[in-house]
Design a protein around this motif. Structure first.
Motif, PDB file in Angstrom:
ATOM      1  N   UNK A  20      19.577  74.087 -20.804  1.00  0.00           N
ATOM      2  CA  UNK A  20      19.283  72.658 -20.746  1.00  0.00           C
ATOM      3  C   UNK A  20      19.259  72.086 -22.161  1.00  0.00           C
ATOM      4  N   UNK A  21      20.039  71.013 -22.362  1.00  0.00           N
ATOM      5  CA  UNK A  21      20.047  70.328 -23.653  1.00  0.00           C
ATOM      6  C   UNK A  21      19.811  68.835 -23.436  1.00  0.00           C
ATOM      7  N   UNK A  22      19.659  68.116 -24.529  1.00  0.00           N
ATOM      8  CA  UNK A  22      19.374  66.683 -24.498  1.00  0.00           C
ATOM      9  C   UNK A  22      20.675  65.902 -24.598  1.00  0.00           C
ATOM     10  N   UNK A  23      20.801  64.864 -23.769  1.00  0.00           N
ATOM     11  CA  UNK A  23      21.942  63.949 -23.809  1.00  0.00           C
ATOM     12  C   UNK A  23      21.418  62.515 -23.934  1.00  0.00           C
ATOM     13  N   UNK A  24      22.271  61.635 -24.413  1.00  0.00           N
ATOM     14  CA  UNK A  24      21.927  60.224 -24.553  1.00  0.00           C
ATOM     15  C   UNK A  24      22.226  59.533 -23.222  1.00  0.00           C
ATOM     16  N   UNK A  25      21.229  58.859 -22.654  1.00  0.00           N
ATOM     17  CA  UNK A  25      21.389  58.211 -21.349  1.00  0.00           C
ATOM     18  C   UNK A  25      21.743  56.727 -21.455  1.00  0.00           C
ATOM     19  N   UNK A  26      21.591  56.153 -22.634  1.00  0.00           N
ATOM     20  CA  UNK A  26      21.949  54.747 -22.877  1.00  0.00           C
ATOM     21  C   UNK A  26      22.380  54.634 -24.334  1.00  0.00           C
ATOM     22  N   UNK A  32      18.397  51.952 -34.581  1.00  0.00           N
ATOM     23  CA  UNK A  32      17.515  51.734 -33.435  1.00  0.00           C
ATOM     24  C   UNK A  32      16.589  52.936 -33.275  1.00  0.00           C
ATOM     25  N   UNK A  33      15.351  52.663 -32.873  1.00  0.00           N
ATOM     26  CA  UNK A  33      14.406  53.749 -32.604  1.00  0.00           C
ATOM     27  C   UNK A  33      14.782  54.424 -31.293  1.00  0.00           C
ATOM     28  N   UNK A  34      14.770  55.751 -31.302  1.00  0.00           N
ATOM     29  CA  UNK A  34      15.091  56.530 -30.112  1.00  0.00           C
ATOM     30  C   UNK A  34      13.837  56.636 -29.251  1.00  0.00           C
ATOM     31  N   UNK A  35      13.950  56.257 -27.981  1.00  0.00           N
ATOM     32  CA  UNK A  35      12.827  56.347 -27.056  1.00  0.00           C
ATOM     33  C   UNK A  35      13.127  57.414 -26.004  1.00  0.00           C
ATOM     34  N   UNK A  54      16.280  71.331 -24.908  1.00  0.00           N
ATOM     35  CA  UNK A  54      15.351  70.408 -24.262  1.00  0.00           C
ATOM     36  C   UNK A  54      13.949  70.480 -24.850  1.00  0.00           C
ATOM     37  N   UNK A  55      13.548  71.643 -25.356  1.00  0.00           N
ATOM     38  CA  UNK A  55      12.196  71.802 -25.912  1.00  0.00           C
ATOM     39  C   UNK A  55      11.985  70.964 -27.165  1.00  0.00           C
ATOM     40  N   UNK A  56      13.059  70.471 -27.779  1.00  0.00           N
ATOM     41  CA  UNK A  56      12.943  69.722 -29.029  1.00  0.00           C
ATOM     42  C   UNK A  56      13.050  68.214 -28.827  1.00  0.00           C
ATOM     43  N   UNK A  57      12.854  67.747 -27.602  1.00  0.00           N
ATOM     44  CA  UNK A  57      12.996  66.318 -27.315  1.00  0.00           C
ATOM     45  C   UNK A  57      12.015  65.477 -28.141  1.00  0.00           C
ATOM     46  N   UNK A  58      10.812  65.999 -28.392  1.00  0.00           N
ATOM     47  CA  UNK A  58       9.828  65.252 -29.185  1.00  0.00           C
ATOM     48  C   UNK A  58      10.276  65.074 -30.635  1.00  0.00           C
TER      49      UNK A  58
END
Length: 172
Positions: A20-26, A32-35, A54-58
């Motif tokens: 599982x990895x992180x993707x940009x949804x918008x 711009x600040x990432x939320x 995914x563990x590094x989303x913060x």
């Protein structure tokens, strides 16, 4: 038959060996600040070497995008951070009312000029540092980068509501 069995085994292995990895949804524009709402978790093949786990989303949330991150892309930690300021320059925050800031969207890195509305009509070259933020129905806040020796003058004009921002032709 043997080849069909090997193909099925390879397909099964590729489907079950995922991470599982992180993707940009918008779309996220640079500056711009990432939320958390801008990000989503997706499954990719374990063989795929890119992407942020995914563990590094913060580590991404709350940071500023250093480049445009389109929807569906896989952001890396080096794509976010604080916008660096080159030596000899300063960041000045402006509050500008409608009519003193263009209606068209400004983006970080865009070249602009700041025009003093005092009797001197001082013109100062600047670069947009952050996306403008609506403060209310009649005013916007935006940070700009100016030469260090002009920062105090720009801040004073802004404090007295005597400054306008114009986009310079050919700016990015």
């Amino acid at each position: 038959m043997v080849l069909g069995g090997l193909g099925a085994a390879a397909l099964y292995a590729s489907v079950t060996n995922q991470r599982t990895i992180i993707a940009v949804s918008a779309d996220i524009l640079r500056g711009q600040e990432v939320t958390a709402n801008d990000l989503e978790l997706v499954e990719v093949s374990a063989n795929y070497q890119g992407g942020t786990p995914s563990e590094e989303i913060d580590s991404l949330v709350g940071q500023r995008a250093l480049l445009d991150l389109p929807k569906g892309s896989f952001p890396e930690l080096h794509h976010v951070g604080e916008t660096p300021i080159d030596p000899g320059f300063s960041i000045v925050g402006l509050r500008l009312s409608i009519g003193r800031i263009p209606v068209s969207q400004l983006v970080p890195g865009q070249r602009v000029q700041l025009v003093g509305l005092d009797e001197a009509n001082t013109v100062t070259d600047a670069t947009v540092a952050t996306l403008p933020t609506a403060l209310d129905e009649t005013s916007w806040a935006v940070d700009v980068v100016v030469a260090e020796d002009k920062a105090a003058q720009v801040a004073t004009l802004a404090a007295h509501d005597e400054i306008s921002l114009i986009v310079v032709g050919g700016s990015s």
